[in-house]
Design an enzyme around this catalytic site. Sequence first.
Site, PDB file in Angstrom:
ATOM      1  N   ASP A 121       0.846  -1.214   0.083  1.00 16.72           N
ATOM      2  CA  ASP A 121      -0.017  -0.065  -0.096  1.00 16.72           C
ATOM      3  C   ASP A 121       0.813   1.305   0.272  1.00 16.72           C
ATOM      4  OD1 ASP A 121      -1.403  -2.145   1.321  1.00 16.72           O
ATOM      5  OD2 ASP A 121      -3.065  -0.952   1.316  1.00 16.72           O
TER       6      ASP A 121
ATOM      7  N   GLU B 229     -12.316   0.537  -1.544  1.00 17.57           N
ATOM      8  CA  GLU B 229     -11.352  -0.397  -1.302  1.00 17.57           C
ATOM      9  C   GLU B 229     -11.236  -1.110  -2.754  1.00 17.57           C
ATOM     10  OE1 GLU B 229     -11.643  -3.129   1.853  1.00 17.57           O
ATOM     11  OE2 GLU B 229      -9.489  -3.935   1.636  1.00 17.57           O
TER      12      GLU B 229
ATOM     13  N   TRP C 176     -10.863 -10.764  -3.187  1.00 16.96           N
ATOM     14  CA  TRP C 176      -9.806 -11.064  -4.055  1.00 16.96           C
ATOM     15  C   TRP C 176     -10.530 -12.027  -4.965  1.00 16.96           C
ATOM     16  CZ3 TRP C 176      -5.943  -7.759  -5.817  1.00 16.96           C
ATOM     17  CH2 TRP C 176      -5.566  -6.962  -4.823  1.00 16.96           C
TER      18      TRP C 176
ATOM     19  N   ASP D  79      -5.053 -11.740  -1.116  1.00 18.84           N
ATOM     20  CA  ASP D  79      -5.063 -12.613  -0.150  1.00 18.84           C
ATOM     21  C   ASP D  79      -5.877 -14.031  -0.313  1.00 18.84           C
ATOM     22  OD1 ASP D  79      -4.180 -10.320   0.984  1.00 18.84           O
ATOM     23  OD2 ASP D  79      -5.386 -10.112   2.756  1.00 18.84           O
TER      24      ASP D  79
HETATM   25  C1  2M8 Z   1      -5.587  -6.895   2.566  1.00 20.66           C
HETATM   26  O1  2M8 Z   1      -4.765  -7.730   3.492  1.00 20.66           O
HETATM   27  C2  2M8 Z   1      -4.848  -7.767   4.871  1.00 20.66           C
HETATM   28  C3  2M8 Z   1      -3.919  -8.680   5.314  1.00 20.66           C
HETATM   29  O2  2M8 Z   1      -2.432  -8.257   4.735  1.00 20.66           O
HETATM   30  C4  2M8 Z   1      -6.164  -8.056   5.546  1.00 20.66           C
HETATM   31  O3  2M8 Z   1      -7.011  -8.878   4.467  1.00 20.66           O
HETATM   32  O4  2M8 Z   1      -6.274  -7.848   6.448  1.00 20.66           O
HETATM   33  C5  2M8 Z   1      -5.096  -6.993   1.094  1.00 20.66           C
HETATM   34  O5  2M8 Z   1      -6.067  -6.481   0.115  1.00 20.66           O
HETATM   35  C6  2M8 Z   1      -3.771  -6.525   0.891  1.00 20.66           C
HETATM   36  O6  2M8 Z   1      -3.378  -6.453  -0.501  1.00 20.66           O
HETATM   37  C7  2M8 Z   1      -3.569  -4.996   1.311  1.00 20.66           C
HETATM   38  O7  2M8 Z   1      -2.212  -4.489   1.317  1.00 20.66           O
HETATM   39  C8  2M8 Z   1      -4.215  -4.944   2.749  1.00 20.66           C
HETATM   40  C9  2M8 Z   1      -4.099  -3.550   3.161  1.00 20.66           C
HETATM   41  O8  2M8 Z   1      -4.974  -2.577   2.441  1.00 20.66           O
HETATM   42  O9  2M8 Z   1      -5.610  -5.527   2.997  1.00 20.66           O
END
Ligand code: 2M8
Length: 455
Positions: free
Chosen positions: A40, A420, A377, A185
């Site tokens: 990010d 998001e 995803w 994820d």
């Molecule tokens: C999401 O991942 C986090 C774990 O790392 C989660 O699900 O809690 C994903 O979309 C990842 O790509 C992204 O970096 C993160 C924070 O935006 O959220």
Amino acid sequence: MSGDTDEQLWQLAVTTLADNWWHDHTVPSRTLYPYQWSWDAGFIAVGLAHVAPARAWHDLRTLFHAQWADGRVPHIVFDDRNAPGDPYFPGPEFWRSNDVPEASPRATSGIVQPPVHAVAVWEVYRRAGRVGDPAARQAARERAVEELRWFYPRLLAQQRYLIGARDFAGSGLACLVHPWESGQDNSPSWDDALAAVPADLTLLRRYRRRDLMVSHRSHRPTDTDYARYIHIARAYRSLGYGDRAPRERYPFLVECPAFNTLLAAAELALADIATVVGADPRPHRRRAQQVTDALVDRLFSPETGMFHARDVATDERSHKRAVGGLLPMVLPTLPHTYVTSLVTEACSPRFGLAEQMRLPLPSYDRTAPDLDPERYWRGPVWINMNWLLWRGLCHHGQGALAAALHEAMLDTVRHAGCYENFHAITGAGIGTAEFSWTAALALDLLVRGPAGDGD
Ligand code: 2M8
């Protein structure tokens, strides 16, 4: 929000980024992700470069201050100043990075995310010195060169870790030890590899999923997925986050096309950075080519015409068609025939790229029976993946398709807001509403224009 003008969108994106700045970094979202996340931070810096370049450098520096001695850049950097009350799981007390000698003094997770940072550093550098009077411009340019000098050895260490310690199969590709490392994820790409991982739901009784307190259950990974994520993370933690144990100690070992594409792209950005800081760019170009060749050898499927994840434990490639499998298109080092094949696949009904298109590409095949259009995803549209593909299309001379994708991305965000992600069929906003990388990349799209050659 509906149908904002570009000016309104610009304002919304700037405000989103400003609101998500906490102390010394930008959080992806104040509610769902109240710490700093690694990839990010890269995307966010690309946007901040247009509106707050000093903050872009500061943000990236905060991340790299938490780099471990072995070169890994952790996927989350925690900070109890900005998030009292344990608002995210798994938090610092789960990861326990302070028990690991190579870890940074600041609490972090023990896994990584795709290495987009060299590209981001180069982008912020390229934008430096474009506003203000001549003296201010000159000062910004000099500062940017200093920043490149600071980042270069750190980015090198990050690459060395990923290309060295993480090459579990000896194939020339970095291997992921956790689905979270992909950033995608719960992508269907991991389903085969995850099927072999125990899903002990009693584990979830011991912990509490904080994500479900601020997000819809139908938008998030399932409990079964989460139980597996926790199992895999605990196994890696029990190895002290080491990468030298026998392979069977790692419940998940996968080569991911998107991650390795970004690894190669990082080498190309490092070659550019090297020319400014007086280092030799050639080893970087060589490594970019080696990773590209390994991608083609290991992950390209002639049957589907795109790239797929490979499970290192079984040596099998997944058959699922996920958007990450189109990402090698961003590489200038990818031979033309593969680029053509990827563009053809992107233009199929599965992904819907076209000169007349309404929505950007989904994260997963729109025609697949297991498409889940609103679950994270497994279907929804993500702006970061589309932004990367758009760069690839621009680079490979696909101007008309690039322009259409550019418009579809902006249109989606204009209508829904800086969400998001977006429903794969309707384009409605999903997940957290003020999401930093959507805001940041919208700014970049607005500045650079459809062909990516704007100011
Ligand atoms: C999401 O991942 C986090 C774990 O790392 C989660 O699900 O809690 C994903 O979309 C990842 O790509 C992204 O970096 C993160 C924070 O935006 O959220």
